[in-house]
Design a protein around this motif. Sequence first.
Motif, PDB file in Angstrom:
ATOM      1  N   THR A  88       0.841  -1.213   0.000  1.00  0.00           N
ATOM      2  CA  THR A  88       0.000   0.000   0.000  1.00  0.00           C
ATOM      3  C   THR A  88       0.868   1.251   0.000  1.00  0.00           C
ATOM      4  OG1 THR A  88      -1.647  -1.208   1.276  1.00  0.00           O
ATOM      5  CG2 THR A  88      -1.880   1.182   1.214  1.00  0.00           C
ATOM      6  N   ILE A  89       1.862   1.252   0.888  1.00  0.00           N
ATOM      7  CA  ILE A  89       2.766   2.416   0.964  1.00  0.00           C
ATOM      8  C   ILE A  89       3.534   2.563  -0.354  1.00  0.00           C
ATOM      9  CG2 ILE A  89       4.837   3.309   2.127  1.00  0.00           C
ATOM     10  CD1 ILE A  89       3.676   2.054   4.723  1.00  0.00           C
ATOM     11  N   TRP A  90       3.943   1.430  -0.918  1.00  0.00           N
ATOM     12  CA  TRP A  90       4.647   1.470  -2.215  1.00  0.00           C
ATOM     13  C   TRP A  90       3.765   2.130  -3.276  1.00  0.00           C
ATOM     14  CZ3 TRP A  90       3.509  -1.073  -6.939  1.00  0.00           C
ATOM     15  CH2 TRP A  90       4.510  -0.992  -7.917  1.00  0.00           C
ATOM     16  N   LEU A  91       2.508   1.708  -3.336  1.00  0.00           N
ATOM     17  CA  LEU A  91       1.586   2.292  -4.325  1.00  0.00           C
ATOM     18  C   LEU A  91       1.415   3.788  -4.096  1.00  0.00           C
ATOM     19  CD1 LEU A  91      -1.216  -0.441  -4.468  1.00  0.00           C
ATOM     20  CD2 LEU A  91       0.095   0.384  -6.431  1.00  0.00           C
ATOM     21  N   ILE A  92       1.236   4.169  -2.818  1.00  0.00           N
ATOM     22  CA  ILE A  92       1.015   5.585  -2.502  1.00  0.00           C
ATOM     23  C   ILE A  92       2.237   6.424  -2.906  1.00  0.00           C
ATOM     24  CG2 ILE A  92       0.728   7.246  -0.609  1.00  0.00           C
ATOM     25  CD1 ILE A  92      -1.017   5.099   0.791  1.00  0.00           C
ATOM     26  N   ILE A  93       3.428   5.949  -2.515  1.00  0.00           N
ATOM     27  CA  ILE A  93       4.649   6.725  -2.804  1.00  0.00           C
ATOM     28  C   ILE A  93       4.887   6.822  -4.313  1.00  0.00           C
ATOM     29  CG2 ILE A  93       7.178   6.727  -2.598  1.00  0.00           C
ATOM     30  CD1 ILE A  93       6.838   5.612   0.229  1.00  0.00           C
ATOM     31  N   VAL A  94       4.842   5.672  -4.993  1.00  0.00           N
ATOM     32  CA  VAL A  94       5.143   5.668  -6.438  1.00  0.00           C
ATOM     33  C   VAL A  94       4.115   6.511  -7.197  1.00  0.00           C
ATOM     34  CG1 VAL A  94       5.215   4.226  -8.506  1.00  0.00           C
ATOM     35  CG2 VAL A  94       6.400   3.489  -6.437  1.00  0.00           C
ATOM     36  N   LEU A  95       2.837   6.291  -6.927  1.00  0.00           N
ATOM     37  CA  LEU A  95       1.817   7.031  -7.676  1.00  0.00           C
ATOM     38  C   LEU A  95       1.824   8.521  -7.317  1.00  0.00           C
ATOM     39  CD1 LEU A  95      -1.102   4.420  -7.666  1.00  0.00           C
ATOM     40  CD2 LEU A  95       0.439   4.994  -9.548  1.00  0.00           C
ATOM     41  N   SER A  96       2.144   8.853  -6.054  1.00  0.00           N
ATOM     42  CA  SER A  96       2.227  10.275  -5.674  1.00  0.00           C
ATOM     43  C   SER A  96       3.382  10.953  -6.399  1.00  0.00           C
ATOM     44  CB  SER A  96       2.434  10.424  -4.162  1.00  0.00           C
ATOM     45  OG  SER A  96       1.382   9.823  -3.489  1.00  0.00           O
ATOM     46  N   LEU A  97       4.548  10.294  -6.401  1.00  0.00           N
ATOM     47  CA  LEU A  97       5.715  10.895  -7.077  1.00  0.00           C
ATOM     48  C   LEU A  97       5.466  11.025  -8.580  1.00  0.00           C
ATOM     49  CD1 LEU A  97       8.663   9.145  -5.172  1.00  0.00           C
ATOM     50  CD2 LEU A  97       8.000  11.552  -5.053  1.00  0.00           C
ATOM     51  N   VAL A  98       4.827  10.014  -9.160  1.00  0.00           N
ATOM     52  CA  VAL A  98       4.494  10.087 -10.595  1.00  0.00           C
ATOM     53  C   VAL A  98       3.514  11.240 -10.829  1.00  0.00           C
ATOM     54  CG1 VAL A  98       3.265   8.883 -12.451  1.00  0.00           C
ATOM     55  CG2 VAL A  98       4.984   7.662 -11.104  1.00  0.00           C
ATOM     56  N   SER A  99       2.519  11.368  -9.943  1.00  0.00           N
ATOM     57  CA  SER A  99       1.538  12.461 -10.085  1.00  0.00           C
ATOM     58  C   SER A  99       2.229  13.818 -10.045  1.00  0.00           C
ATOM     59  CB  SER A  99       0.510  12.422  -8.947  1.00  0.00           C
ATOM     60  OG  SER A  99      -0.058  11.173  -8.860  1.00  0.00           O
ATOM     61  N   VAL A 100       3.131  13.973  -9.083  1.00  0.00           N
ATOM     62  CA  VAL A 100       3.849  15.257  -8.960  1.00  0.00           C
ATOM     63  C   VAL A 100       4.623  15.532 -10.244  1.00  0.00           C
ATOM     64  CG1 VAL A 100       5.727  16.424  -7.730  1.00  0.00           C
ATOM     65  CG2 VAL A 100       3.974  15.203  -6.444  1.00  0.00           C
ATOM     66  N   ALA A 101       5.278  14.493 -10.779  1.00  0.00           N
ATOM     67  CA  ALA A 101       6.068  14.671 -12.014  1.00  0.00           C
ATOM     68  C   ALA A 101       5.187  15.100 -13.183  1.00  0.00           C
ATOM     69  CB  ALA A 101       6.797  13.377 -12.351  1.00  0.00           C
ATOM     70  N   TYR A 102       3.948  14.638 -13.195  1.00  0.00           N
ATOM     71  CA  TYR A 102       3.048  14.985 -14.300  1.00  0.00           C
ATOM     72  C   TYR A 102       2.331  16.313 -14.067  1.00  0.00           C
ATOM     73  CZ  TYR A 102       3.603  10.679 -16.976  1.00  0.00           C
ATOM     74  OH  TYR A 102       4.118   9.682 -17.743  1.00  0.00           O
ATOM     75  N   ILE A 103       2.113  16.649 -12.797  1.00  0.00           N
ATOM     76  CA  ILE A 103       1.331  17.853 -12.480  1.00  0.00           C
ATOM     77  C   ILE A 103       2.188  19.119 -12.494  1.00  0.00           C
ATOM     78  CG2 ILE A 103       0.052  19.014 -10.634  1.00  0.00           C
ATOM     79  CD1 ILE A 103      -1.027  16.149  -9.919  1.00  0.00           C
ATOM     80  N   LEU A 104       3.408  19.013 -11.924  1.00  0.00           N
ATOM     81  CA  LEU A 104       4.266  20.222 -11.855  1.00  0.00           C
ATOM     82  C   LEU A 104       4.520  20.777 -13.253  1.00  0.00           C
ATOM     83  CD1 LEU A 104       7.079  19.398  -9.246  1.00  0.00           C
ATOM     84  CD2 LEU A 104       5.215  21.046  -9.030  1.00  0.00           C
ATOM     85  N   PRO A 105       4.426  22.093 -13.391  1.00  0.00           N
ATOM     86  CA  PRO A 105       4.682  22.664 -14.705  1.00  0.00           C
ATOM     87  C   PRO A 105       6.127  22.449 -15.153  1.00  0.00           C
ATOM     88  CG  PRO A 105       4.478  24.378 -13.042  1.00  0.00           C
ATOM     89  CD  PRO A 105       4.109  23.096 -12.380  1.00  0.00           C
ATOM     90  N   VAL A 106       6.282  22.178 -16.433  1.00  0.00           N
ATOM     91  CA  VAL A 106       7.630  21.947 -16.989  1.00  0.00           C
ATOM     92  C   VAL A 106       8.220  23.287 -17.383  1.00  0.00           C
ATOM     93  CG1 VAL A 106       8.939  20.845 -18.827  1.00  0.00           C
ATOM     94  CG2 VAL A 106       6.962  19.681 -17.817  1.00  0.00           C
ATOM     95  N   THR A 107       9.420  23.580 -16.831  1.00  0.00           N
ATOM     96  CA  THR A 107      10.090  24.825 -17.196  1.00  0.00           C
ATOM     97  C   THR A 107      11.089  24.541 -18.305  1.00  0.00           C
ATOM     98  OG1 THR A 107      11.656  24.408 -15.424  1.00  0.00           O
ATOM     99  CG2 THR A 107       9.846  25.925 -14.940  1.00  0.00           C
ATOM    100  N   THR A 108      11.058  25.355 -19.326  1.00  0.00           N
ATOM    101  CA  THR A 108      11.973  25.117 -20.451  1.00  0.00           C
ATOM    102  C   THR A 108      13.047  26.195 -20.488  1.00  0.00           C
ATOM    103  OG1 THR A 108      10.434  26.301 -21.874  1.00  0.00           O
ATOM    104  CG2 THR A 108      10.357  23.891 -21.908  1.00  0.00           C
TER     105      THR A 108
END
Lengths: 199, 86
Positions: B66-86
């Motif tokens: 459960t913790i693995w799912l929460i951590i991995v999916l949260s980090l993936v979410s952050v990577a997709y949500i944070l705006p990409v600076t170019t």
Amino acid sequence: MSEIFVDKKTYPHGDFAIWIIVYVELLTFGLLFVGYAYSRRVNLQMFNDSQLLLNQTIGFINTLILITSSYLIVRGVETIKTMQLHHRHEASMHASKWLLSAMILGGIFLVLKLSEFSNLFAQGITLSTNTFFMFYLLLTMFHFMHVTLGVVILYNLYRKTKNQGYTPTDCRGLETGAIYWHLVDLLWIVLFPLVYIMH
Amino acid sequence: MKLHAEDIFTVLVVLSFSAYLIGYLELFSGLFAVVLLISTFVKGQLISDYFMDLKEVEPKYRLIPTIWLIIVLSLVSVAYILPVTT
């Protein structure tokens, strides 16, 4: 002589060693998943363009295959655990059919993945084509190797089950193999949306 | 309510099909992205709880996936949500 009473519900099913393997695999794949997500931020357009070359339908079919095979294994283990010893032959044959079906589905998964790989290689795509395909091939080939091992394990479980090698009180090997296959399924459940869907 | 393997299997198929539709119809953004991540968590949790049979064991064993799912999916979410600076 003292007796040790162990609550069967306290510990997970299967050998302790399989749980070490499960947790190590989760950690390894977890790092790769996160690495993929953050590498994508650096090369957003390249990742999105490269993802278009993947076949989402085959990815979805493979998801269905793994989910179904996991379900079939659950039924196989359940059949062994609930059998009555005077029906051992019938129950073992029944359970072995569940396991054989799961193994065949695992084989179909491998064939579909091989067709995907050969299709990409035919287009000249390799590990060094770009970062997306480096991650894609690394993740899916690593997972492919796990499925291959899983199919070998299922074959051995099938043979032992068919030979009436398991009883409700002596089926730890069967449980251990089942846990491994569910791990393979769990990893694909995260891999599929991450690589095929999210862009 | 006791869930059977068939119930879990059905939920997994439905959630996987909805994920496929999100990708096929190119709906991955905003609300659908959240739906996809939550459904991935639910699928992982169902496999862990019911197929791996961790639902009834000590929390320390059950919580690891459960913790693995929460951590991995949260980090993936952050990577997709944070705006990409170019």
